[in-house]
Design a protein around this motif. Sequence first.
Motif, mmCIF file in Angstrom:
data_model
loop_
_atom_site.group_PDB
_atom_site.id
_atom_site.type_symbol
_atom_site.label_atom_id
_atom_site.label_comp_id
_atom_site.label_asym_id
_atom_site.label_seq_id
_atom_site.Cartn_x
_atom_site.Cartn_y
_atom_site.Cartn_z
ATOM 1 N N VAL A 245 -27.741 25.100 30.051
ATOM 2 C CA VAL A 245 -28.845 25.383 29.136
ATOM 3 C C VAL A 245 -28.268 25.980 27.861
ATOM 4 C CG1 VAL A 245 -30.932 26.730 28.773
ATOM 5 C CG2 VAL A 245 -30.474 25.697 31.007
ATOM 6 N N ASP A 246 -28.548 25.324 26.758
ATOM 7 C CA ASP A 246 -28.084 25.774 25.451
ATOM 8 C C ASP A 246 -29.279 26.357 24.706
ATOM 9 O OD1 ASP A 246 -26.890 26.241 23.056
ATOM 10 O OD2 ASP A 246 -26.545 24.134 22.535
ATOM 11 N N GLY A 247 -29.317 27.669 24.595
ATOM 12 C CA GLY A 247 -30.483 28.294 23.988
ATOM 13 C C GLY A 247 -31.626 28.298 24.978
ATOM 14 N N ALA A 248 -32.640 27.498 24.682
ATOM 15 C CA ALA A 248 -33.818 27.445 25.552
ATOM 16 C C ALA A 248 -34.034 26.065 26.128
ATOM 17 C CB ALA A 248 -35.049 27.889 24.787
ATOM 18 N N SER A 249 -33.034 25.188 26.056
ATOM 19 C CA SER A 249 -33.242 23.839 26.573
ATOM 20 C C SER A 249 -31.927 23.230 27.030
ATOM 21 C CB SER A 249 -33.900 22.941 25.515
ATOM 22 O OG SER A 249 -33.035 22.762 24.408
ATOM 23 N N ALA A 250 -32.059 22.168 27.799
ATOM 24 C CA ALA A 250 -30.910 21.391 28.245
ATOM 25 C C ALA A 250 -31.262 19.920 28.151
ATOM 26 C CB ALA A 250 -30.537 21.755 29.680
ATOM 27 N N VAL A 251 -30.254 19.085 27.905
ATOM 28 C CA VAL A 251 -30.440 17.641 27.843
ATOM 29 C C VAL A 251 -29.502 17.003 28.856
ATOM 30 C CG1 VAL A 251 -30.321 15.565 26.428
ATOM 31 C CG2 VAL A 251 -31.073 17.736 25.405
#
Length: 823
Positions: A245-251
């Motif tokens: 998770v980078d910040g508040a999201s993941a891709v």
Amino acid sequence: MEITPLHDGWTLRAAGGEVPDDVAHAKVPATVPGSVHTDLLAASLIPDPYLGENETALAWMHRADWRYETTFPARPAADGEHVELAFDGLDTVATVTLNGTEVGRTENMHRAFRFDVTGLIQEHNSLTVHFRSALARAGEIERQVGTRPHSYPHPFNAIRKMACSFGWDWGPDLQTAGIWKPVRLERWHTARLDRVRPLVTVGPDGTGRVEVVADVAADTGGQVSVRATLSAPDGTTVAGETSGVDGASAVVRLEVADPELWWPHGYGDQPRYRLGVALTDGAATLDRWERRIGFRDVVVRTEADDVGTSFVVEVNGTPVLVKGANWIPDDHLLTRVTPERLARRLDQAVGANLNLLRVWGGGIYETDDFYDACDERGVLVWQDFLLACAAYAEDEPLAAELEAEARENVVRLMSHPSLVIWNGGNENLWGYMEWGWQEQLDGATWGWRYYSEVFPRAVRELDPTRAYVQGSPTSPGFAPWELAPNHPDHGLVHEWRVWNQIDYRHYRDAAPRFVAEFGFQGPATWATLTRALDAADLHKESPAFLLHQKAPGGNGKLDRGMAPHLPTPADFADWHWATQLNQAHAVRYALDHYRAHWPHTAGAIVWQLNDCWPVTSWAAVDGDERPKPLWYAMRAAFAPRVLTVHERDGGTVLAVGNDTDEPWAGTVSLSRQGFDGTVLATAEQPVEVGARSVGLVEVPAALAEAADTSREVLVATLDDVRVVHPFAENKDLALDPASVTATATAAPGGYEVTVTATSLALDVTVLADRLAPDAVADRALDTLLAGESLTVHVTTAAELDPLALTVSPVLRTSNGLHAVVRV
């Protein structure tokens, strides 16, 4: 994540308004999810609003306030634990109080709400939801932002509630309230999945791709990760990847070489893959999300050509002849619509050869059960944003609610392969230009920013795999003041001059590019009608019957629409049959015309598939789930292969419609014959029509012109498909009223009715529901030539008198409407 449903122990009581004494002093058990109406019905405190004139008797509920209350045990929040109260749907103006503290207010039926109650939760909890009158609040907002034009008396456009809850020209004015979707307590620590967006595409090389965008709510900058896995239709895991998770999201990106493709009904199979998403913290799983997805590529082509602007839906590179119907909420009391009921309705849609349903903008964003049923059956979904037949203020508090609602529902529904189009709204562009709104608005906002900016931005940013169209009707690529929204040569058309103003023969005046809405009225089936009305009300001028006919001047339009085509009915039973028959004839007439112009006319969406209560309406399936004659007409018109007769360029042609993947080749047999079966002229024509196409066969003059138009028909046959084309309107034909004989015998699951024609018999139909509420026939509206027979299978658990299945008013033909044999 720990989830505790909060559906037990609720009570309901009145909290304001002019409420009858017996209701005002009652506290009744409440079902959650549910509504005030269903709870009061269960407590026998109100009559069934669908029966007689009860709808009017319950108008006091429009301005009543209500209080739902429950208690539940829990444990206080542990250190580092988050506790949230989650409501998936509140209808509509609600104040939520936990343990005496107000935790939130809502004014949008179409959104979910989540409230942080970490500091409030305790061992013994009291939860209250207070509902204000939505009508009262709508009036307040209307006074705040200014009056905007709307199509019905109440200001439904001033509040984010199902528009048809305030009444429509086919629906009751009940104005429901209640906790209409699940409610639960959620506990989590470290992080939870806030929303998951699966972007599913098929590349030019045939590779299936899933880009999973997971937004995470977290209380620390910990090392949480998102893992996505994909399983094939047979359960085999075919892909899996993990991302931090980078910040508040993941891709997370997954690929599948050569996936099984999802197709619309009639074009292929509907394989679905299972996509699982897990939020992890080391070896611990914090939260999970799972859906079934389908790999398909969808494009809506709106391209300029030498006529105007096309509107063609392509799936996996194949243009789809859209055979559609509009969809409204299947019961006005929404929580009575179960997954099983939706499955039955979708089976009826597929049974009528439909491949698309348009979820209309005055209803709701349906539950996932609806879209799952569409996914499973290959029924494409055109989804309106929920604005209909009104101007909408772009001011607060509406603007923020509409944007939040749109973004939430785009994300909620994007996993469903059936969803192919988002539409800005219903008839609002048209209304702005042609319904006199501009003078009333005097420069005030009316919704254009939603259609041109807010909604397309939401789709583009959140789910660019779907098409967006700014409204229906619309001329794609043009603002409504640049080109008429309802222009037949450009994009989407609604055809309502027929029914409201002109005869249904005018359907053939134009060949629109795509018809998104059109239809014709007819009453509910006899069993539905007689359940809703007393015997004394079974005439078309009774107050109760008129209350179940919501269209302005509807009965007059039924009579005027029938007069050019059918004999004048002798009594109410004949009128009931004749108006149902005329509805079926009108829509079939239009569908035959539109389909014969494929691919120029790329689709037709009938108004409407279903009803939400017992009513005279445009529906093919009535409010008690029974198919009307119109349903059988749609099934025939939308069949994979059809033959239809048309006048083109001064001559008569046979249109050979082939909506299959194989060419249709053979020899068309043509004959002109008398009603007694005498053959007057014949011809044969070789024909070969490609897959998914229409061919035209010229009919020789000797067959296209009758010596006596009142006594002859044109018959065309190719393989097992036939069309019988009279040369005059039914009322002008010399039809024998007693043209059939019949026998009926018991058979497994019901009865078999064998009908034989002594002369031409039109619209042979067994109205089996007149004998038993559960009785349904497998066919209707058949044509028999002299000497021919057919067998109708009637399914019922009831014991019937076989003789009653063989005579009027159960066994019907349009011949029977002719009072005497013409000589």
